[in-house]
Write a protein that holds these residues in place. Structure first.
Motif, PDB file in Angstrom:
ATOM      1  N   VAL A   1       0.853  -1.185   0.000  1.00  0.00           N
ATOM      2  CA  VAL A   1       0.000   0.000   0.000  1.00  0.00           C
ATOM      3  C   VAL A   1       0.891   1.238   0.000  1.00  0.00           C
ATOM      4  CG1 VAL A   1      -1.808   1.286   1.194  1.00  0.00           C
ATOM      5  CG2 VAL A   1      -1.803  -1.210   1.261  1.00  0.00           C
ATOM      6  N   ASN A   2       0.678   2.112  -0.991  1.00  0.00           N
ATOM      7  CA  ASN A   2       1.464   3.339  -1.124  1.00  0.00           C
ATOM      8  C   ASN A   2       0.608   4.527  -0.694  1.00  0.00           C
ATOM      9  OD1 ASN A   2       3.640   1.847  -2.527  1.00  0.00           O
ATOM     10  ND2 ASN A   2       2.146   1.722  -4.188  1.00  0.00           N
ATOM     11  N   LYS A   3       0.841   5.017   0.522  1.00  0.00           N
ATOM     12  CA  LYS A   3       0.014   6.103   1.071  1.00  0.00           C
ATOM     13  C   LYS A   3       0.088   7.358   0.209  1.00  0.00           C
ATOM     14  CE  LYS A   3       1.833   6.424   5.208  1.00  0.00           C
ATOM     15  NZ  LYS A   3       2.884   5.386   5.316  1.00  0.00           N
ATOM     16  N   GLY A   4       1.296   7.714  -0.224  1.00  0.00           N
ATOM     17  CA  GLY A   4       1.477   8.950  -0.980  1.00  0.00           C
ATOM     18  C   GLY A   4       0.828   8.922  -2.345  1.00  0.00           C
ATOM     19  N   ASP A   5       0.847   7.772  -2.995  1.00  0.00           N
ATOM     20  CA  ASP A   5       0.274   7.642  -4.337  1.00  0.00           C
ATOM     21  C   ASP A   5      -1.179   7.198  -4.322  1.00  0.00           C
ATOM     22  OD1 ASP A   5       2.724   8.333  -5.372  1.00  0.00           O
ATOM     23  OD2 ASP A   5       3.311   6.282  -5.887  1.00  0.00           O
ATOM     24  N   ARG A   6      -1.659   6.782  -3.150  1.00  0.00           N
ATOM     25  CA  ARG A   6      -3.026   6.259  -3.016  1.00  0.00           C
ATOM     26  C   ARG A   6      -3.239   5.061  -3.937  1.00  0.00           C
ATOM     27  NH1 ARG A   6      -6.103  12.145  -3.262  1.00  0.00           N
ATOM     28  NH2 ARG A   6      -4.729  13.185  -1.775  1.00  0.00           N
ATOM     29  N   THR A   7      -2.250   4.185  -3.957  1.00  0.00           N
ATOM     30  CA  THR A   7      -2.315   3.014  -4.824  1.00  0.00           C
ATOM     31  C   THR A   7      -1.913   1.754  -4.076  1.00  0.00           C
ATOM     32  OG1 THR A   7      -0.024   3.287  -5.561  1.00  0.00           O
ATOM     33  CG2 THR A   7      -1.743   4.350  -6.891  1.00  0.00           C
TER      34      THR A   7
ATOM     35  N   VAL B   1       8.578   0.614  -5.545  1.00  0.00           N
ATOM     36  CA  VAL B   1       7.116   0.634  -5.497  1.00  0.00           C
ATOM     37  C   VAL B   1       6.641   2.094  -5.580  1.00  0.00           C
ATOM     38  CG1 VAL B   1       6.713  -1.606  -4.438  1.00  0.00           C
ATOM     39  CG2 VAL B   1       7.276   0.318  -2.973  1.00  0.00           C
ATOM     40  N   GLY B   2       5.771   2.531  -4.659  1.00  0.00           N
ATOM     41  CA  GLY B   2       5.245   3.886  -4.738  1.00  0.00           C
ATOM     42  C   GLY B   2       5.597   4.737  -3.534  1.00  0.00           C
ATOM     43  N   ALA B   3       5.135   5.979  -3.562  1.00  0.00           N
ATOM     44  CA  ALA B   3       5.414   6.921  -2.479  1.00  0.00           C
ATOM     45  C   ALA B   3       4.650   6.531  -1.221  1.00  0.00           C
ATOM     46  CB  ALA B   3       5.024   8.334  -2.904  1.00  0.00           C
ATOM     47  N   GLY B   4       5.352   6.598  -0.090  1.00  0.00           N
ATOM     48  CA  GLY B   4       4.707   6.288   1.177  1.00  0.00           C
ATOM     49  C   GLY B   4       4.416   4.814   1.347  1.00  0.00           C
ATOM     50  N   ALA B   5       5.324   3.956   0.897  1.00  0.00           N
ATOM     51  CA  ALA B   5       5.119   2.509   1.015  1.00  0.00           C
ATOM     52  C   ALA B   5       4.905   2.124   2.480  1.00  0.00           C
ATOM     53  CB  ALA B   5       6.330   1.766   0.444  1.00  0.00           C
ATOM     54  N   ASP B   6       3.850   1.366   2.738  1.00  0.00           N
ATOM     55  CA  ASP B   6       3.501   1.052   4.127  1.00  0.00           C
ATOM     56  C   ASP B   6       3.000  -0.385   4.253  1.00  0.00           C
ATOM     57  OD1 ASP B   6       2.888   1.159   6.816  1.00  0.00           O
ATOM     58  OD2 ASP B   6       1.468   2.802   6.673  1.00  0.00           O
TER      59      ASP B   6
ATOM     60  N   ASP C   1      -6.580  11.430   5.785  1.00  0.00           N
ATOM     61  CA  ASP C   1      -5.366  12.128   5.335  1.00  0.00           C
ATOM     62  C   ASP C   1      -4.458  12.575   6.481  1.00  0.00           C
ATOM     63  OD1 ASP C   1      -6.790  14.222   6.444  1.00  0.00           O
ATOM     64  OD2 ASP C   1      -6.960  15.384   4.582  1.00  0.00           O
ATOM     65  N   SER C   2      -4.613  12.000   7.661  1.00  0.00           N
ATOM     66  CA  SER C   2      -3.804  12.438   8.798  1.00  0.00           C
ATOM     67  C   SER C   2      -3.226  11.245   9.548  1.00  0.00           C
ATOM     68  CB  SER C   2      -4.655  13.273   9.756  1.00  0.00           C
ATOM     69  OG  SER C   2      -5.660  12.459  10.346  1.00  0.00           O
ATOM     70  N   GLY C   3      -2.490  11.539  10.597  1.00  0.00           N
ATOM     71  CA  GLY C   3      -1.960  10.494  11.454  1.00  0.00           C
ATOM     72  C   GLY C   3      -2.888  10.244  12.634  1.00  0.00           C
ATOM     73  N   VAL C   4      -2.547   9.264  13.457  1.00  0.00           N
ATOM     74  CA  VAL C   4      -3.372   8.897  14.607  1.00  0.00           C
ATOM     75  C   VAL C   4      -3.530  10.077  15.567  1.00  0.00           C
ATOM     76  CG1 VAL C   4      -3.695   7.260  16.492  1.00  0.00           C
ATOM     77  CG2 VAL C   4      -2.453   6.570  14.450  1.00  0.00           C
ATOM     78  N   GLY C   5      -4.757  10.397  15.909  1.00  0.00           N
ATOM     79  CA  GLY C   5      -5.025  11.451  16.874  1.00  0.00           C
ATOM     80  C   GLY C   5      -4.869  12.864  16.342  1.00  0.00           C
ATOM     81  N   SER C   6      -4.510  13.009  15.072  1.00  0.00           N
ATOM     82  CA  SER C   6      -4.324  14.342  14.475  1.00  0.00           C
ATOM     83  C   SER C   6      -5.557  14.743  13.689  1.00  0.00           C
ATOM     84  CB  SER C   6      -3.106  14.343  13.545  1.00  0.00           C
ATOM     85  OG  SER C   6      -1.936  14.031  14.259  1.00  0.00           O
ATOM     86  N   PRO C   7      -5.821  16.054  13.601  1.00  0.00           N
ATOM     87  CA  PRO C   7      -6.982  16.489  12.826  1.00  0.00           C
ATOM     88  C   PRO C   7      -6.808  16.182  11.348  1.00  0.00           C
ATOM     89  CG  PRO C   7      -5.656  18.379  13.518  1.00  0.00           C
ATOM     90  CD  PRO C   7      -5.103  17.181  14.218  1.00  0.00           C
ATOM     91  N   GLY C   8      -7.921  15.922  10.697  1.00  0.00           N
ATOM     92  CA  GLY C   8      -7.886  15.613   9.271  1.00  0.00           C
ATOM     93  C   GLY C   8      -9.165  14.925   8.863  1.00  0.00           C
ATOM     94  N   SER C   9      -9.169  14.395   7.656  1.00  0.00           N
ATOM     95  CA  SER C   9     -10.366  13.715   7.168  1.00  0.00           C
ATOM     96  C   SER C   9     -10.510  12.363   7.854  1.00  0.00           C
ATOM     97  CB  SER C   9     -10.296  13.540   5.646  1.00  0.00           C
ATOM     98  OG  SER C   9      -9.215  12.703   5.287  1.00  0.00           O
TER      99      SER C   9
ATOM    100  N   HIS D   1      -3.731   2.658   4.272  1.00  0.00           N
ATOM    101  CA  HIS D   1      -2.468   2.423   4.979  1.00  0.00           C
ATOM    102  C   HIS D   1      -2.120   0.940   5.019  1.00  0.00           C
ATOM    103  CE1 HIS D   1      -2.670   6.343   7.617  1.00  0.00           C
ATOM    104  NE2 HIS D   1      -2.921   6.567   6.343  1.00  0.00           N
ATOM    105  N   GLU D   2      -3.131   0.086   5.178  1.00  0.00           N
ATOM    106  CA  GLU D   2      -2.917  -1.344   5.394  1.00  0.00           C
ATOM    107  C   GLU D   2      -3.694  -2.160   4.369  1.00  0.00           C
ATOM    108  OE1 GLU D   2      -0.863  -2.625   7.793  1.00  0.00           O
ATOM    109  OE2 GLU D   2      -0.318  -0.569   8.320  1.00  0.00           O
ATOM    110  N   VAL D   3      -3.343  -3.442   4.268  1.00  0.00           N
ATOM    111  CA  VAL D   3      -4.031  -4.326   3.328  1.00  0.00           C
ATOM    112  C   VAL D   3      -4.163  -5.718   3.934  1.00  0.00           C
ATOM    113  CG1 VAL D   3      -1.868  -4.930   2.144  1.00  0.00           C
ATOM    114  CG2 VAL D   3      -4.054  -5.230   0.950  1.00  0.00           C
ATOM    115  N   ALA D   4      -5.292  -6.352   3.669  1.00  0.00           N
ATOM    116  CA  ALA D   4      -5.505  -7.756   4.023  1.00  0.00           C
ATOM    117  C   ALA D   4      -5.810  -8.511   2.740  1.00  0.00           C
ATOM    118  CB  ALA D   4      -6.670  -7.897   5.003  1.00  0.00           C
TER     119      ALA D   4
END
Length: 344
Positions: A40-46, A329-334, A87-95, A69-72
């Motif tokens: 899962v590439n967070k930055g590329d949304r792919t 792979v892509g941007a933000g690989a997770d 679009d944010s991290g844990v506990g941070s404001p965002g969508s 962020h994750e995949v099963a």
């Protein structure tokens, strides 16, 4: 003359398709009965679909939201399930995400989007070995949402008792669930059969990922304020011991033989290998910047490490303890997943 012209048009059409590929820019179906590594590439949304043997990226599929962020992977290896977190991290404001995307790995297309009924920030997804259903952490509503993969509908909601239940581990018999509750610094112990919390373990000020030993006797989570991991005894549901690390740990997974625990260190671009018998770190391996998650191949020979900043996955040979190759792979690989062909 007319038949000759038709044949020429047909030949050029075949050539055009082979050059351009599918409309989304991915290759057409060419799985050829092989296992696949998913990233899962967070930055590329792919979602990257990778041939782990050659190290080549076969295709990228848009996950259909901001952002996964994750995949099963389904037990039959046919579909990938990607929670859309936000679009944010844990506990941070965002969508606040509210859906899970379903991707067919043969056609390499999104075939469904499951709405969880409201903003939940779904994050970690695991197929339960007991009932075959998909269990997804839902941070904002302090629960684990249960999805029937056949109907693609939410069929249950199990409380975690704590906010920010980010990651999930499930015992091999499917009876117990353990969530790492990031900002609370706790681990929830959940009876999945009775659908209730049976304990909340205080660990640290802030924790992150979670993993379970192969024999189900130990649960591990990483302190985010000190370079140490908590080792929880699942018989007592209490911290049994602490293991000191060279740097703050993050992603964790055991080797398939149950002898070692692999731990990522994003700040020092490294992976530690912990001997679970001695509880001592036996090796530290350098990897590309910002390692996140680890997946061990079913044959226990290779560990794949997603590296956020480098847009790569490092393949570590576990017998030599060296990086065998780097996979682009892509941007933000997770998040990582393994789609096996054994059930086909």
């Amino acid at each position: 003359m007319r038949s000759t012209l038709a044949m020429v048009i047909f030949v050029f059409s075949v050539i055009a398709v082979s050059v351009t590929g599918s409309p989304s820019g991915t290759a057409p179906n060419s799985r050829s009965n092989r296992d696949l590594l998913l990233v899962v590439n967070k930055g590329d949304r792919t979602l990257s679909i990778v041939d782990p043997e050659s190290g080549s990226q076969l295709a990228t599929v848009p996950v259909g939201g901001t952002t996964g962020h994750e995949v099963a992977v389904s037990p039959d290896g046919q579909t990938a399930w990607v929670p859309i977190y936000g679009d944010s991290g844990v506990g941070s404001p965002g969508s606040d995400g509210r859906t899970v995307s379903v991707i067919d790995l043969n056609s390499r297309r999104t075939i469904a989007s499951i709405d969880l009924g409201g903003p939940t920030r779904p994050h970690c997804a695991i197929f339960c070995p007991k009932d075959g259903r998909l269990y997804v952490t839902a941070e904002l509503i302090r629960s684990i949402e249960v999805i029937d993969p056949n109907t693609r509908k939410v069929v249950d909601s199990i409380p975690t008792g704590e906010p920010e239940s980010h990651m999930l581990a499930i015992s091999s018999d499917g009876k117990r669930g353990y969530t790492s509750n990031v900002g609370r610094g706790t681990v929830s112990v959940i009876d999945l059969c009775k659908k209730k919390v049976i304990g909340v373990i205080r660990v640290a000020k802030v924790v992150q990922r979670i993993a379970m030993s192969v024999d189900d006797r130990l649960v591990f989570t990483a302190d985010q304020t000190k370079p140490q991991i908590a080792v929880i005894d699942t018989r007592t549901n209490a911290v049994k011991t602490w293991v000191t690390l060279s740097d703050i740990g993050f992603g964790m997974t055991p080797s398939r033989d149950g002898r070692r625990l692999l731990i990522t260190h994003p700040a020092s671009d490294s992976v530690s290998i912990l001997d679970l018998h001695s509880m001592k770190v036996e090796q530290v391996i350098h990897v590309p910047p910002d390692p996140q998650e680890i997946l061990v191949r079913p044959d226990d020979q290779i560990a794949y490490v997603s590296c956020d900043q480098s847009k790569q996955v490092a393949a570590i040979d576990l017998s030599s303890g060296k990086v065998e190759k780097l996979i682009d792979v892509g941007a933000g690989a997770d998040g990582l997943g393994w789609a096996a062909t054994g059930h086909q």
